[in-house]
Design a protein around this motif. Structure first.
Motif, PDB file in Angstrom:
ATOM      1  N   ASP A 161      84.898  18.763  29.932  1.00  0.00           N
ATOM      2  CA  ASP A 161      85.386  18.840  28.554  1.00  0.00           C
ATOM      3  C   ASP A 161      86.229  17.619  28.189  1.00  0.00           C
ATOM      4  O   ASP A 161      86.896  17.602  27.159  1.00  0.00           O
ATOM      5  N   ASN A 162      86.211  16.582  29.052  1.00  0.00           N
ATOM      6  CA  ASN A 162      86.852  15.319  28.712  1.00  0.00           C
ATOM      7  C   ASN A 162      86.130  14.184  29.444  1.00  0.00           C
ATOM      8  O   ASN A 162      85.569  14.374  30.519  1.00  0.00           O
ATOM      9  N   TYR A 163      86.150  13.015  28.831  1.00  0.00           N
ATOM     10  CA  TYR A 163      85.371  11.897  29.349  1.00  0.00           C
ATOM     11  C   TYR A 163      85.947  11.319  30.640  1.00  0.00           C
ATOM     12  O   TYR A 163      85.203  10.881  31.518  1.00  0.00           O
ATOM     13  N   ASP A 164      87.279  11.320  30.752  1.00  0.00           N
ATOM     14  CA  ASP A 164      87.907  10.784  31.956  1.00  0.00           C
ATOM     15  C   ASP A 164      87.467  11.535  33.204  1.00  0.00           C
ATOM     16  O   ASP A 164      87.307  10.936  34.273  1.00  0.00           O
ATOM     17  N   ALA A 165      87.270  12.837  33.062  1.00  0.00           N
ATOM     18  CA  ALA A 165      86.842  13.635  34.215  1.00  0.00           C
ATOM     19  C   ALA A 165      85.456  13.203  34.677  1.00  0.00           C
ATOM     20  O   ALA A 165      85.177  13.155  35.882  1.00  0.00           O
ATOM     21  N   LEU A 166      84.588  12.867  33.734  1.00  0.00           N
ATOM     22  CA  LEU A 166      83.260  12.385  34.119  1.00  0.00           C
ATOM     23  C   LEU A 166      83.360  11.040  34.835  1.00  0.00           C
ATOM     24  O   LEU A 166      82.649  10.786  35.812  1.00  0.00           O
ATOM     25  N   PHE A 167      84.280  10.181  34.372  1.00  0.00           N
ATOM     26  CA  PHE A 167      84.456   8.881  35.023  1.00  0.00           C
ATOM     27  C   PHE A 167      84.945   9.032  36.460  1.00  0.00           C
ATOM     28  O   PHE A 167      84.728   8.153  37.292  1.00  0.00           O
ATOM     29  N   ASP A 168      85.614  10.143  36.744  1.00  0.00           N
ATOM     30  CA  ASP A 168      86.119  10.394  38.101  1.00  0.00           C
ATOM     31  C   ASP A 168      85.069  11.048  39.000  1.00  0.00           C
ATOM     32  O   ASP A 168      85.319  11.237  40.189  1.00  0.00           O
ATOM     33  N   CYS A 169      83.924  11.387  38.431  1.00  0.00           N
ATOM     34  CA  CYS A 169      82.869  12.055  39.199  1.00  0.00           C
ATOM     35  C   CYS A 169      82.135  11.029  40.062  1.00  0.00           C
ATOM     36  O   CYS A 169      81.497  10.106  39.541  1.00  0.00           O
ATOM     37  N   GLU A 170      82.223  11.176  41.362  1.00  0.00           N
ATOM     38  CA  GLU A 170      81.643  10.200  42.283  1.00  0.00           C
ATOM     39  C   GLU A 170      80.117  10.137  42.190  1.00  0.00           C
ATOM     40  O   GLU A 170      79.515   9.110  42.505  1.00  0.00           O
ATOM     41  N   GLU A 171      79.501  11.217  41.789  1.00  0.00           N
ATOM     42  CA  GLU A 171      78.045  11.246  41.709  1.00  0.00           C
ATOM     43  C   GLU A 171      77.496  10.439  40.533  1.00  0.00           C
ATOM     44  O   GLU A 171      76.306  10.154  40.462  1.00  0.00           O
ATOM     45  N   VAL A 172      78.362  10.092  39.592  1.00  0.00           N
ATOM     46  CA  VAL A 172      77.948   9.324  38.414  1.00  0.00           C
ATOM     47  C   VAL A 172      78.170   7.837  38.680  1.00  0.00           C
ATOM     48  O   VAL A 172      79.286   7.397  38.927  1.00  0.00           O
ATOM     49  N   GLU A 173      77.082   7.070  38.617  1.00  0.00           N
ATOM     50  CA  GLU A 173      77.147   5.619  38.817  1.00  0.00           C
ATOM     51  C   GLU A 173      77.091   4.856  37.500  1.00  0.00           C
ATOM     52  O   GLU A 173      77.730   3.821  37.336  1.00  0.00           O
ATOM     53  N   VAL A 174      76.285   5.363  36.569  1.00  0.00           N
ATOM     54  CA  VAL A 174      76.092   4.712  35.275  1.00  0.00           C
ATOM     55  C   VAL A 174      76.434   5.693  34.171  1.00  0.00           C
ATOM     56  O   VAL A 174      76.000   6.855  34.209  1.00  0.00           O
ATOM     57  N   VAL A 175      77.185   5.230  33.183  1.00  0.00           N
ATOM     58  CA  VAL A 175      77.534   6.077  32.042  1.00  0.00           C
ATOM     59  C   VAL A 175      76.795   5.592  30.801  1.00  0.00           C
ATOM     60  O   VAL A 175      76.850   4.408  30.452  1.00  0.00           O
ATOM     61  N   TYR A 176      76.085   6.512  30.169  1.00  0.00           N
ATOM     62  CA  TYR A 176      75.453   6.240  28.881  1.00  0.00           C
ATOM     63  C   TYR A 176      76.396   6.747  27.802  1.00  0.00           C
ATOM     64  O   TYR A 176      76.743   7.939  27.773  1.00  0.00           O
ATOM     65  N   ILE A 177      76.827   5.842  26.923  1.00  0.00           N
ATOM     66  CA  ILE A 177      77.806   6.185  25.891  1.00  0.00           C
ATOM     67  C   ILE A 177      77.089   6.379  24.563  1.00  0.00           C
ATOM     68  O   ILE A 177      76.547   5.431  23.982  1.00  0.00           O
ATOM     69  N   ALA A 178      77.081   7.623  24.096  1.00  0.00           N
ATOM     70  CA  ALA A 178      76.364   7.988  22.871  1.00  0.00           C
ATOM     71  C   ALA A 178      77.332   8.515  21.812  1.00  0.00           C
ATOM     72  O   ALA A 178      76.996   9.403  21.029  1.00  0.00           O
ATOM     73  N   LEU A 179      78.524   7.960  21.800  1.00  0.00           N
ATOM     74  CA  LEU A 179      79.564   8.357  20.851  1.00  0.00           C
ATOM     75  C   LEU A 179      79.408   7.594  19.528  1.00  0.00           C
ATOM     76  O   LEU A 179      78.646   6.622  19.459  1.00  0.00           O
ATOM     77  N   PRO A 180      80.129   7.987  18.475  1.00  0.00           N
ATOM     78  CA  PRO A 180      80.125   7.199  17.240  1.00  0.00           C
ATOM     79  C   PRO A 180      80.579   5.760  17.497  1.00  0.00           C
ATOM     80  O   PRO A 180      81.311   5.482  18.457  1.00  0.00           O
ATOM     81  N   HIS A 181      80.166   4.850  16.620  1.00  0.00           N
ATOM     82  CA  HIS A 181      80.445   3.418  16.792  1.00  0.00           C
ATOM     83  C   HIS A 181      81.911   3.130  17.102  1.00  0.00           C
ATOM     84  O   HIS A 181      82.214   2.263  17.931  1.00  0.00           O
TER      85      HIS A 181
END
Length: 327
Positions: A56-76
């Motif tokens: 429920d927050n983006y920082d937590a996803l950044f701390d996820c070791e299994e994630v290597e690449v982040v696709y950012i689909a937020l508003p400009h």
């Protein structure tokens, strides 16, 4: 999935849905995490696409070791902040276009990429689809001769949409130019490079949002006529005309499955169907660059993104397009 690249997505709107569907078609890609400010939305996305982790927050996803690449689909308006935060956490980033509101923002993101030695690319997905790649090769090889004229449009009716939504809200950098006008500008830049002169005229609604813009790029021996709008639906075709022939990209040209080549009155159809929607090709390019330890793509480099945003900045300056948060 063995030897797969772990992906994460932040911002779970329509574009993220399409991207996730195409990600599933790439054999060495695995969607490992998704994040939204709404845990309900994140969990629904997790269930639909069988994703291991939802946040429920983006920082937590950044701390996820299994994630290597982040696709950012937020508003400009959120690309700058969250791209840099992701890269500061050591994540590679594929950020939706336009990658920044202006050149200054993009320069900061590129600096973060270099500082953290991570891959960073603008998600200009049309650059990678087979039809556009073949068209670029054909024009560069001189198949239609010297290009003297290019035309591209991208418009659909959207004035009935929510004024608080991403497309029409000036506080979110809404308007046709940055959202869809970027495509015709991209094509002119890809085929003809940087113009010598730019002219532009925009139409606005009461909120100050630009909803229609006509642009002309002038080159030493060519013109490009470009249009985007939210007031009516255009044919969404593109034409590249040279002294030896003409190339017409089929509608909708930015995701075209083929094109027509007319040389000396002899027309030939070429078909290049995409796998899925067509996002698969930019995903594969990210994987290729990561495998080669590249922090940018030679097909859509940091320099390419800088020159494209510089064109958009200049168009906005000429047409008087400013957002409330720019002062």
């Amino acid at each position: 999935m063995a030897n797969s690249v772990g992906w994460g997505i932040i911002g779970l709107g329509n574009i993220a849905q399409k991207f996730a569907k195409d990600l599933a078609l790439v054999h060495d890609a695995a969607l490992m995490g998704v994040a939204s400010r709404s845990l309900v939305k994140a969990n629904a996305f997790k269930k639909e696409f069988n994703v291991p982790f939802a946040f429920d927050n983006y920082d937590a996803l950044f701390d996820c070791e299994e994630v290597e690449v982040v696709y950012i689909a937020l508003p400009h308006t959120e690309h700058l902040t969250w791209s840099i935060k992701a890269m500061e956490k050591g994540k590679h980033v594929l950020c939706e276009k336009p990658v920044g509101i202006n050149r200054r923002e993009l320069e900061a993101m590129i600096a973060a990429s270099k500082k953290n030695n991570v891959f960073f690319m603008e998600a200009l997905w049309s650059r990678f689809i087979p039809s556009i790649r073949k068209i670029k090769e054909s024009v560069d090889s001189g198949e239609i001769g010297a290009v003297g004229y290019l035309q591209a449009d991208f418009a659909f009716f959207a004035l009935d949409r929510d004024s608080e939504g991403r497309l029409l809200n000036p506080e979110l950098a809404g308007g046709s130019l940055l959202d869809i006008g970027i495509y015709p500008v991209f094509l002119a830049y890809l085929i003809l490079g940087m113009p010598e002169k730019i002219s532009a005229d925009a139409k606005f609604i009461e909120t100050g949002t630009e909803v229609q813009i006509a642009v002309t790029f002038t080159y030493k021996a060519a013109h490009a006529h470009l249009f985007s709008g939210l007031t009516a639906t255009s044919p969404m075709t593109a034409t590249i005309a040279g002294n030896d022939g003409t190339l017409v990209i089929h509608s909708r040209w930015h995701e075209a499955q083929g094109f027509t080549l007319d040389v000396d009155g002899q027309k030939e159809e070429f078909h290049y169907p995409t796998v899925g929607k067509g996002y698969t090709y930019e995903i594969e390019e990210v994987h290729r660059c990561l495998a080669e330890n590249n922090t940018e793509s030679p097909y859509w480099s940091h320099k390419n993104s800088l020159e494209l945003i510089s064109l958009l900045d200049k168009i906005r300056e000429i047409a008087g397009i400013r957002f409330p948060f720019e002062g």
